[in-house]
Write a protein that holds these residues in place. Structure first.
Motif, mmCIF file in Angstrom:
data_model
loop_
_atom_site.group_PDB
_atom_site.id
_atom_site.type_symbol
_atom_site.label_atom_id
_atom_site.label_comp_id
_atom_site.label_asym_id
_atom_site.label_seq_id
_atom_site.Cartn_x
_atom_site.Cartn_y
_atom_site.Cartn_z
ATOM 1 N N LEU A 101 40.278 1.073 29.094
ATOM 2 C CA LEU A 101 39.607 -0.066 28.474
ATOM 3 C C LEU A 101 40.590 -1.136 28.003
ATOM 4 N N ILE A 102 41.789 -0.703 27.584
ATOM 5 C CA ILE A 102 42.740 -1.635 26.980
ATOM 6 C C ILE A 102 43.796 -2.129 27.969
ATOM 7 N N GLU A 103 44.450 -1.201 28.667
ATOM 8 C CA GLU A 103 45.632 -1.580 29.433
ATOM 9 C C GLU A 103 45.338 -2.240 30.780
ATOM 10 N N ILE A 104 44.179 -1.956 31.375
ATOM 11 C CA ILE A 104 43.867 -2.613 32.657
ATOM 12 C C ILE A 104 43.664 -4.118 32.471
ATOM 13 N N PRO A 105 42.794 -4.546 31.561
ATOM 14 C CA PRO A 105 42.678 -6.000 31.358
ATOM 15 C C PRO A 105 43.957 -6.610 30.797
ATOM 16 N N THR A 106 44.692 -5.859 29.989
ATOM 17 C CA THR A 106 45.951 -6.367 29.437
ATOM 18 C C THR A 106 46.930 -6.722 30.544
ATOM 19 N N ALA A 107 47.016 -5.870 31.570
ATOM 20 C CA ALA A 107 47.907 -6.157 32.693
ATOM 21 C C ALA A 107 47.485 -7.435 33.413
ATOM 22 N N GLY A 108 46.177 -7.640 33.548
ATOM 23 C CA GLY A 108 45.687 -8.863 34.184
ATOM 24 C C GLY A 108 46.054 -10.102 33.398
ATOM 25 N N ASP A 185 57.018 9.279 40.538
ATOM 26 C CA ASP A 185 55.747 8.620 40.840
ATOM 27 C C ASP A 185 55.452 7.518 39.828
ATOM 28 N N SER A 186 55.724 7.798 38.559
ATOM 29 C CA SER A 186 55.489 6.795 37.523
ATOM 30 C C SER A 186 56.360 5.564 37.745
ATOM 31 N N ASP A 187 57.601 5.777 38.157
ATOM 32 C CA ASP A 187 58.497 4.644 38.417
ATOM 33 C C ASP A 187 57.926 3.736 39.509
ATOM 34 N N ARG A 188 57.399 4.352 40.559
ATOM 35 C CA ARG A 188 56.807 3.555 41.643
ATOM 36 C C ARG A 188 55.558 2.815 41.165
ATOM 37 N N GLU A 189 54.751 3.485 40.377
ATOM 38 C CA GLU A 189 53.530 2.853 39.862
ATOM 39 C C GLU A 189 53.863 1.718 38.896
ATOM 40 N N HIS A 190 54.866 1.934 38.052
ATOM 41 C CA HIS A 190 55.296 0.878 37.136
ATOM 42 C C HIS A 190 55.794 -0.344 37.902
ATOM 43 N N GLU A 191 56.545 -0.107 38.956
ATOM 44 C CA GLU A 191 57.069 -1.235 39.732
ATOM 45 C C GLU A 191 55.933 -2.041 40.353
ATOM 46 N N ALA A 192 54.902 -1.351 40.839
ATOM 47 C CA ALA A 192 53.761 -2.062 41.431
ATOM 48 C C ALA A 192 53.085 -2.953 40.391
ATOM 49 N N ARG A 206 45.777 -5.649 37.523
ATOM 50 C CA ARG A 206 44.724 -4.742 37.046
ATOM 51 C C ARG A 206 44.580 -3.545 37.980
ATOM 52 N N SER A 207 44.623 -3.792 39.286
ATOM 53 C CA SER A 207 44.488 -2.719 40.270
ATOM 54 C C SER A 207 45.646 -1.726 40.160
ATOM 55 N N ALA A 208 46.871 -2.254 40.001
ATOM 56 C CA ALA A 208 48.042 -1.384 39.910
ATOM 57 C C ALA A 208 48.009 -0.551 38.633
ATOM 58 N N MET A 209 47.587 -1.162 37.532
ATOM 59 C CA MET A 209 47.479 -0.407 36.283
ATOM 60 C C MET A 209 46.387 0.647 36.386
ATOM 61 N N ALA A 210 45.267 0.306 37.001
ATOM 62 C CA ALA A 210 44.180 1.273 37.179
ATOM 63 C C ALA A 210 44.641 2.453 38.021
ATOM 64 N N GLU A 211 45.420 2.167 39.057
ATOM 65 C CA GLU A 211 45.947 3.229 39.914
ATOM 66 C C GLU A 211 46.881 4.142 39.120
ATOM 67 N N HIS A 212 47.733 3.544 38.309
ATOM 68 C CA HIS A 212 48.664 4.319 37.479
ATOM 69 C C HIS A 212 47.897 5.256 36.540
ATOM 70 N N LEU A 213 46.901 4.741 35.854
ATOM 71 C CA LEU A 213 46.146 5.556 34.913
ATOM 72 C C LEU A 213 45.331 6.632 35.622
ATOM 73 N N ARG A 215 46.243 8.144 38.381
ATOM 74 C CA ARG A 215 47.196 9.192 38.760
ATOM 75 C C ARG A 215 47.520 10.084 37.575
ATOM 76 N N VAL A 216 47.681 9.484 36.416
ATOM 77 C CA VAL A 216 47.933 10.271 35.210
ATOM 78 C C VAL A 216 46.748 11.189 34.925
ATOM 79 N N ALA A 217 45.546 10.655 35.027
ATOM 80 C CA ALA A 217 44.338 11.436 34.780
ATOM 81 C C ALA A 217 44.221 12.590 35.774
ATOM 82 N N ASP A 218 44.529 12.320 37.026
ATOM 83 C CA ASP A 218 44.464 13.376 38.051
ATOM 84 C C ASP A 218 45.458 14.502 37.749
ATOM 85 N N THR A 219 46.651 14.121 37.313
ATOM 86 C CA THR A 219 47.658 15.116 36.982
ATOM 87 C C THR A 219 47.214 15.982 35.825
ATOM 88 N N LEU A 220 46.663 15.364 34.790
ATOM 89 C CA LEU A 220 46.160 16.118 33.640
ATOM 90 C C LEU A 220 45.043 17.090 34.052
#
Length: 225
Positions: A101-108, A185-192, A206-213, A215-220
């Motif tokens: 809710l917070i970081e995806i729009p923030t990245a945009g 993986d996080s380094d690659r996602e951060h760079e995107a 927004r898309s890159a941040m959503a993808e990063h989050l 991936r984190v959710a999938d790992t958890l």
């Protein structure tokens, strides 16, 4: 990373020790209530340093498998991982929902509003993450990158909200990097994310941040499987 003849091989030592400890705890070798060997004994058994063992034991405690009692040692408290991971008292699922809710729009917003100096800092943070030689150092830079993205959004309320999540997120980040080898993986996602901000693409950021989050959710979600 592998475990051969009871000794941990080269890279990913903490993850390897963590997986070995988890396997031992869940085997017939230990029962609930049993005390594990001391850190030094485990370090000698696995051929690693005591700090590596300490981090692995902390990860087991995060999963609800063990509990360390001051002056008494570490005890098995469950043979099954907790279905609800918590970090600094916050449920992992709640963290993910809040971040989405917070970081995806923030990245945009950062892609639209970042200043040259803010962009330079984001690029510098990518370099620091890539060059970090210690997992704890990497976690600190990870937090600084996310708070810098929030600052670049130009919205002080969003920046405050992102900063307020870091106490729990730093613990989560450390846990995932030590036990799930998430760093590369996080380094690659951060760079995107940063590159999308760099070219001024709100949708891309927004898309890159959503993808990063995601991936984190999938790992958890995979941890308890």
């Amino acid at each position: 990373m592998t475990v051969e003849e009871g000794r941990v091989q080269r890279i990913g030592a903490t993850e390897a020790v963590f997986r070995r400890l988890k396997s031992l705890i869940q085997s017939e070798e230990y029962a609930v209530g049993d005390r594990l060997p001391a850190e030094l004994a485990l370090a000698q058994q696995f051929g690693v340093s005591r700090p590596v063992v300490r981090e692995a034991l902390h990860a087991c405690a995060t999963l609800g498998l063990t509990e360390t009692r001051t002056g008494r040692g570490t005890f098995v408290v469950s043979k099954k991982e907790s279905s609800q991971l918590t970090f600094a008292g916050v449920d992992a699922e709640d963290l993910i929902e809040a971040r989405q809710l917070i970081e995806i729009p923030t990245a945009g917003f950062a892609a639209e509003r970042r200043s040259p100096n803010q962009l330079q800092r984001l690029v510098e943070m990518l370099g620091k993450l890539a060059a970090a030689t210690d997992d704890h150092e990497w976690v600190r830079y990870d937090g600084e990158l996310h708070t810098a993205i929030a600052a670049a959004s130009g919205n002080k309320m969003l920046a405050t909200l992102v900063a307020d999540t870091r106490r729990a997120l730093d613990i989560q980040s450390e846990f995932l990097n030590l036990t799930q080898d998430r760093r590369a993986d996080s380094d690659r996602e951060h760079e995107a994310i940063v590159r999308a901000i760099e070219v001024g693409s709100p949708e891309g950021a927004r898309s890159a941040m959503a993808e990063h989050l995601e991936r984190v959710a999938d790992t958890l979600a995979r941890i308890g499987e």
